[in-house]
Design an enzyme around this catalytic site. Structure first.
Site, mmCIF file in Angstrom:
data_model
loop_
_atom_site.group_PDB
_atom_site.id
_atom_site.type_symbol
_atom_site.label_atom_id
_atom_site.label_comp_id
_atom_site.label_asym_id
_atom_site.label_seq_id
_atom_site.Cartn_x
_atom_site.Cartn_y
_atom_site.Cartn_z
ATOM 1 N N TYR A 96 -5.132 -4.070 7.358
ATOM 2 C CA TYR A 96 -4.454 -3.768 6.340
ATOM 3 C C TYR A 96 -3.628 -4.949 5.895
ATOM 4 O O TYR A 96 -3.530 -5.441 4.597
ATOM 5 C CB TYR A 96 -3.825 -2.404 6.087
ATOM 6 C CG TYR A 96 -2.800 -2.313 4.909
ATOM 7 C CD1 TYR A 96 -3.245 -2.102 3.630
ATOM 8 C CD2 TYR A 96 -1.578 -2.197 5.437
ATOM 9 C CE1 TYR A 96 -2.341 -1.856 2.629
ATOM 10 C CE2 TYR A 96 -0.456 -2.104 4.353
ATOM 11 C CZ TYR A 96 -0.980 -1.935 3.022
ATOM 12 O OH TYR A 96 -0.021 -1.690 1.752
ATOM 13 N N LYS A 115 -3.931 -7.678 2.773
ATOM 14 C CA LYS A 115 -2.747 -7.613 1.583
ATOM 15 C C LYS A 115 -2.000 -9.359 1.466
ATOM 16 O O LYS A 115 -1.971 -9.547 0.484
ATOM 17 C CB LYS A 115 -1.684 -6.812 1.979
ATOM 18 C CG LYS A 115 -2.302 -5.257 1.709
ATOM 19 C CD LYS A 115 -2.546 -4.951 0.176
ATOM 20 C CE LYS A 115 -1.258 -4.828 -0.476
ATOM 21 N NZ LYS A 115 -1.797 -4.243 -2.132
#
Length: 355
Positions: A191, A195
């Site tokens: 994640y 990002k």
């Protein structure tokens, strides 16, 4: 936004759906009909429908070019009418399949930036990132090029197809690839890596004459006050709220972690307030890029042990009522502060299960 600025002309809401009808259904069932809109519903009463009609559901997907909006006339209307874009679509699973995380968090951000560049009246793009894009690194952090990541995914997929791998084997392999690549580059999970890629994609593909504001919230929790206290999306919720709920339901009796760790949490309504203020401040200012970290630990640090005490106190005073209508009795969860104590507990549990 509708509650504090009902004179807004129109809000295009991009929704993953097959067509306009499905997008409209999701908008009403998953948003408008939920308790989140109750305050707005009460305030505007007979005018409520005219207010929510300002929300225009658009079937699409940020992982596709043109945001998956296939209707050229609709795209042209959006390019002509939109003046502010809020980009918040993301896959937030820490161990998401690498292909999905790349498509949404990295290339999705690229597609939004490219779409913004086509909007003739665009004033700014507000990109929602995370405070943890820097991973485990310290000091001056250099941007890296991640152009080969998509190629790695494609090569792995070809190998798996040649081996006639099952869907479960594909899922596991792609999850492992994401975690391996994240740790290689210095991020703890897929994640935060993707990002970080998303931020880089936006900065590289957004036109220089468009405002870019990047919002980096920490651990987002349920609402503090607006539109009412305690709202969170989905059940069970993610992040810290899920810990409280699982504990209250009697399902969380042990926790692995350092009790002195600072949990940088921020209520979602405070994040949204900062987003709205940043939009109002920067939309009409000279072109510049801004990054805002939105968190609580600098002024109001909370250790895990503090959160534990609050949760225990709350559920002892207001116990969870189970499916049988009986209150769930809770005890203070045991914190295992090291992997050694965790392994010891697991071995003891397995031994007892075999007896």
């Amino acid at each position: 936004m509708l509650r504090i600025q009902p004179n807004v002309k129109k809000m295009y809401v991009l929704i993953r759906a097959m067509d306009k009808q499905a997008a409209t259904q999701r908008l009403h069932e998953e948003l408008i009909q939920k308790e989140l809109f109750d305050i707005l519903r009460e305030e505007w009463a007979e005018n409520f429908n005219s207010i929510v009609e300002k929300l225009s559901p658009i079937p699409g997907d940020v992982s596709c070019e043109n945001l998956g909006v296939h209707d050229f006339d609709l795209r042209s209307e959006m390019w002509r009418e939109i003046d502010i874009i809020v980009s918040s679509a993301a896959s937030t699973k820490f161990d998401e399949r690498y292909d999905i995380a790349l498509a949404v968090n990295a290339f999705g951000a690229k597609h939004v930036a490219e779409f913004a560049a086509r909007c003739v009246n665009i004033k700014m793009l507000l990109h929602i990132s995370t405070a943890y894009v820097c991973g485990n690194m310290t000091g001056v952090i250099q941007e890296k090029a991640f152009s080969m990541e998509k190629l790695l995914v494609e090569e792995l997929m070809n190998e798996l197809r040649e081996k006639s791998a099952s869907q479960e084997e594909i899922n596991v392999a792609l999850k492992n690839l994401g975690l391996q690549r994240a740790r290689l580059y210095g991020w703890p999970n897929t994640y935060t890596l993707t990002k970080a890629m998303g931020e880089m994609m936006v900065q590289h593909h957004l036109k220089q004459d468009i405002h870019l504001v990047v919002m980096r919230p920490t651990i987002v929790t349920s609402t503090y006050r607006e539109p009412f206290a305690g709202w969170t999306e989905g059940f069970p919720p993610r992040t810290m709220d899920s810990i409280a709920i699982h504990y209250g339901r009697g399902r969380l009796k042990y926790f692995l972690g350092d009790p002195n760790t600072i949990l940088d949490m921020i209520p979602v309504d405070m994040v949204v307030n900062v987003m709205i203020v940043a939009t109002a401040v920067h939309a009409n200012q000279p072109i510049s890029n801004k990054i805002y970290h939105v968190g609580s630990s600098k002024k109001h640090p909370m250790a895990y042990s503090d959160l534990q005490d609050i949760i225990v106190s709350y559920f002892r005073d207001s116990p969870w009522i189970n499916e049988d209508g009986k209150p769930v009795k809770v005890r203070k969860p045991r914190i295992m502060g090291s992997m050694a104590s965790f392994h010891k507990h697991v071995r003891r549990y397995i031994l007892l299960s075999k007896l």
